[in-house]
Design a protein around this motif. Structure first.
Motif, PDB file in Angstrom:
ATOM      1  N   UNK A   1      -2.286  36.576 -17.151  1.00 39.36           N
ATOM      2  CA  UNK A   1      -3.136  36.669 -18.340  1.00 39.36           C
ATOM      3  C   UNK A   1      -3.555  35.271 -18.796  1.00 39.36           C
ATOM      4  N   UNK A   2      -2.622  34.334 -18.803  1.00 37.12           N
ATOM      5  CA  UNK A   2      -2.930  32.954 -19.197  1.00 37.12           C
ATOM      6  C   UNK A   2      -4.010  32.347 -18.299  1.00 37.12           C
ATOM      7  N   UNK A   3      -4.026  32.743 -17.036  1.00 34.43           N
ATOM      8  CA  UNK A   3      -5.028  32.243 -16.088  1.00 34.43           C
ATOM      9  C   UNK A   3      -6.384  32.922 -16.261  1.00 34.43           C
ATOM     10  N   UNK A   4      -6.442  33.974 -17.084  1.00 32.47           N
ATOM     11  CA  UNK A   4      -7.706  34.661 -17.321  1.00 32.47           C
ATOM     12  C   UNK A   4      -7.820  36.015 -16.659  1.00 32.47           C
ATOM     13  N   UNK A   5      -6.785  36.445 -15.958  1.00 31.93           N
ATOM     14  CA  UNK A   5      -6.800  37.759 -15.319  1.00 31.93           C
ATOM     15  C   UNK A   5      -6.713  38.842 -16.388  1.00 31.93           C
ATOM     16  N   UNK A   6      -7.322  39.969 -16.105  1.00 24.19           N
ATOM     17  CA  UNK A   6      -7.262  41.141 -16.975  1.00 24.19           C
ATOM     18  C   UNK A   6      -6.469  42.241 -16.276  1.00 24.19           C
ATOM     19  N   UNK A   7      -5.685  42.950 -17.066  1.00 23.06           N
ATOM     20  CA  UNK A   7      -4.918  44.079 -16.540  1.00 23.06           C
ATOM     21  C   UNK A   7      -5.880  45.206 -16.185  1.00 23.06           C
ATOM     22  N   UNK A   8      -5.786  45.708 -14.949  1.00 20.64           N
ATOM     23  CA  UNK A   8      -6.647  46.786 -14.474  1.00 20.64           C
ATOM     24  C   UNK A   8      -5.934  48.129 -14.587  1.00 20.64           C
ATOM     25  N   UNK A   9      -4.666  48.158 -14.203  1.00 21.58           N
ATOM     26  CA  UNK A   9      -3.888  49.390 -14.230  1.00 21.58           C
ATOM     27  C   UNK A   9      -2.728  49.282 -13.270  1.00 21.58           C
TER      28      UNK A   9
ATOM     29  N   UNK B   1       3.158  48.926  -9.397  1.00 22.14           N
ATOM     30  CA  UNK B   1       3.002  47.532  -9.771  1.00 22.14           C
ATOM     31  C   UNK B   1       1.838  47.431 -10.741  1.00 22.14           C
ATOM     32  N   UNK B   2       1.813  46.360 -11.501  1.00 29.54           N
ATOM     33  CA  UNK B   2       0.691  46.088 -12.400  1.00 29.54           C
ATOM     34  C   UNK B   2      -0.357  45.294 -11.627  1.00 29.54           C
ATOM     35  N   UNK B   3      -1.607  45.762 -11.666  1.00 28.94           N
ATOM     36  CA  UNK B   3      -2.717  45.099 -10.991  1.00 28.94           C
ATOM     37  C   UNK B   3      -3.577  44.371 -12.015  1.00 28.94           C
ATOM     38  N   UNK B   4      -3.890  43.121 -11.713  1.00 28.28           N
ATOM     39  CA  UNK B   4      -4.737  42.283 -12.547  1.00 28.28           C
ATOM     40  C   UNK B   4      -5.912  41.804 -11.710  1.00 28.28           C
ATOM     41  N   UNK B   5      -7.025  41.459 -12.379  1.00 31.24           N
ATOM     42  CA  UNK B   5      -8.175  40.927 -11.657  1.00 31.24           C
ATOM     43  C   UNK B   5      -8.849  39.839 -12.474  1.00 31.24           C
ATOM     44  N   UNK B   6      -9.533  38.961 -11.753  1.00 27.92           N
ATOM     45  CA  UNK B   6     -10.344  37.908 -12.333  1.00 27.92           C
ATOM     46  C   UNK B   6     -11.581  37.787 -11.463  1.00 27.92           C
ATOM     47  N   UNK B   7     -12.754  37.918 -12.061  1.00 23.79           N
ATOM     48  CA  UNK B   7     -13.992  37.798 -11.300  1.00 23.79           C
ATOM     49  C   UNK B   7     -14.495  36.360 -11.352  1.00 23.79           C
ATOM     50  N   UNK B   8     -15.366  36.036 -10.419  1.00 16.88           N
ATOM     51  CA  UNK B   8     -15.964  34.699 -10.397  1.00 16.88           C
ATOM     52  C   UNK B   8     -16.707  34.435 -11.705  1.00 16.88           C
ATOM     53  N   UNK B   9     -17.395  35.430 -12.226  1.00 17.73           N
ATOM     54  CA  UNK B   9     -18.138  35.262 -13.475  1.00 17.73           C
ATOM     55  C   UNK B   9     -17.191  34.950 -14.637  1.00 17.73           C
ATOM     56  N   UNK B  10     -16.069  35.638 -14.704  1.00 19.32           N
ATOM     57  CA  UNK B  10     -15.091  35.374 -15.755  1.00 19.32           C
ATOM     58  C   UNK B  10     -14.516  33.968 -15.607  1.00 19.32           C
ATOM     59  N   UNK B  11     -14.241  33.573 -14.379  1.00 13.44           N
ATOM     60  CA  UNK B  11     -13.684  32.250 -14.119  1.00 13.44           C
ATOM     61  C   UNK B  11     -14.673  31.166 -14.538  1.00 13.44           C
ATOM     62  N   UNK B  12     -15.934  31.319 -14.179  1.00 11.10           N
ATOM     63  CA  UNK B  12     -16.966  30.345 -14.551  1.00 11.10           C
ATOM     64  C   UNK B  12     -17.075  30.266 -16.077  1.00 11.10           C
ATOM     65  N   UNK B  13     -17.082  31.409 -16.744  1.00 11.45           N
ATOM     66  CA  UNK B  13     -17.186  31.425 -18.204  1.00 11.45           C
ATOM     67  C   UNK B  13     -16.000  30.712 -18.844  1.00 11.45           C
ATOM     68  N   UNK B  14     -14.805  30.944 -18.337  1.00  7.73           N
ATOM     69  CA  UNK B  14     -13.601  30.275 -18.870  1.00  7.73           C
ATOM     70  C   UNK B  14     -13.678  28.777 -18.658  1.00  7.73           C
TER      71      UNK B  14
END
Length: 171
Positions: free
Chosen positions: A123-131, A148-161
């Motif tokens: 979460x601190x890295x910008x990943x969002x919980x998917x499910x 397991x808990x799955x998280x994701x971070x898209x390129x667009x989210x990374x660029x925005x951060x």
């Protein structure tokens, strides 16, 4: 890898027990095969260190996914180096490589649901919980939950951060 994978604290949320020497050697061969090809999909395996590179502290992985434009991030650190920001620092470097150099569109991260520290780092890295998704955790793991808990971070989210961080704003 031998020190990491034979440490019961490190493997509490991975296998639930430390690996044997033979398991570590086999795992190392799988990691090298999985992460070392220069052919798509993008991948990588890095050792992080302190003291000017003299003291290895952890391992970071860019693990290929089914799609060539996606990968999974993985990492583990030796216990004396936990809670010092090193997991995030190393993972940030992997994300930079994945998005800026390799041009990936999406990164995922998996964690045992019970592993609060890894989930907080994602979460601190910008990943969002998917499910929750079916786990690869061994069924004989003492904390086996089947998911397991799955998280994701898209390129667009990374660029925005990154843009927000570079503008001096809070992310």
């Amino acid at each position: 890898e031998m020190e990491l994978d034979t440490d019961p604290k490190v493997h509490r949320y991975i296998m639930g027990r430390p690996c044997t020497r033979d398991e570590v050697l086999a795992s190392h061969q799988r990691r090298i095969a999985l992460t070392s090809s220069s052919q798509p999909p993008p991948r990588g395996l890095w050792v992080g260190s302190v003291d000017g590179g003299r003291t290895p502290v952890g391992l970071w992985m860019l693990i290929p996914a089914h799609a060539e434009t996606e990968a999974e991030i993985g990492y583990r650190l030796l216990p004396p180096y936990w809670k010092q920001g090193l997991a995030s620092e190393g993972a940030s470097a992997v994300l930079e490589y994945a998005f800026a150099t390799q041009g990936l569109s999406r990164m995922t991260g998996l964690s045992m649901r019970a592993h609060a520290a890894t989930r907080a780092t994602l979460v601190r890295l910008g990943f969002s919980y998917v499910g929750d998704v079916p786990t690869e955790t061994p069924p004989d793991h003492p904390e086996y939950e089947g998911l397991d808990a799955l998280y994701e971070l898209t390129a667009e989210q990374w660029v925005a951060r990154r843009r927000t961080a570079n503008d001096g704003s809070a992310s």
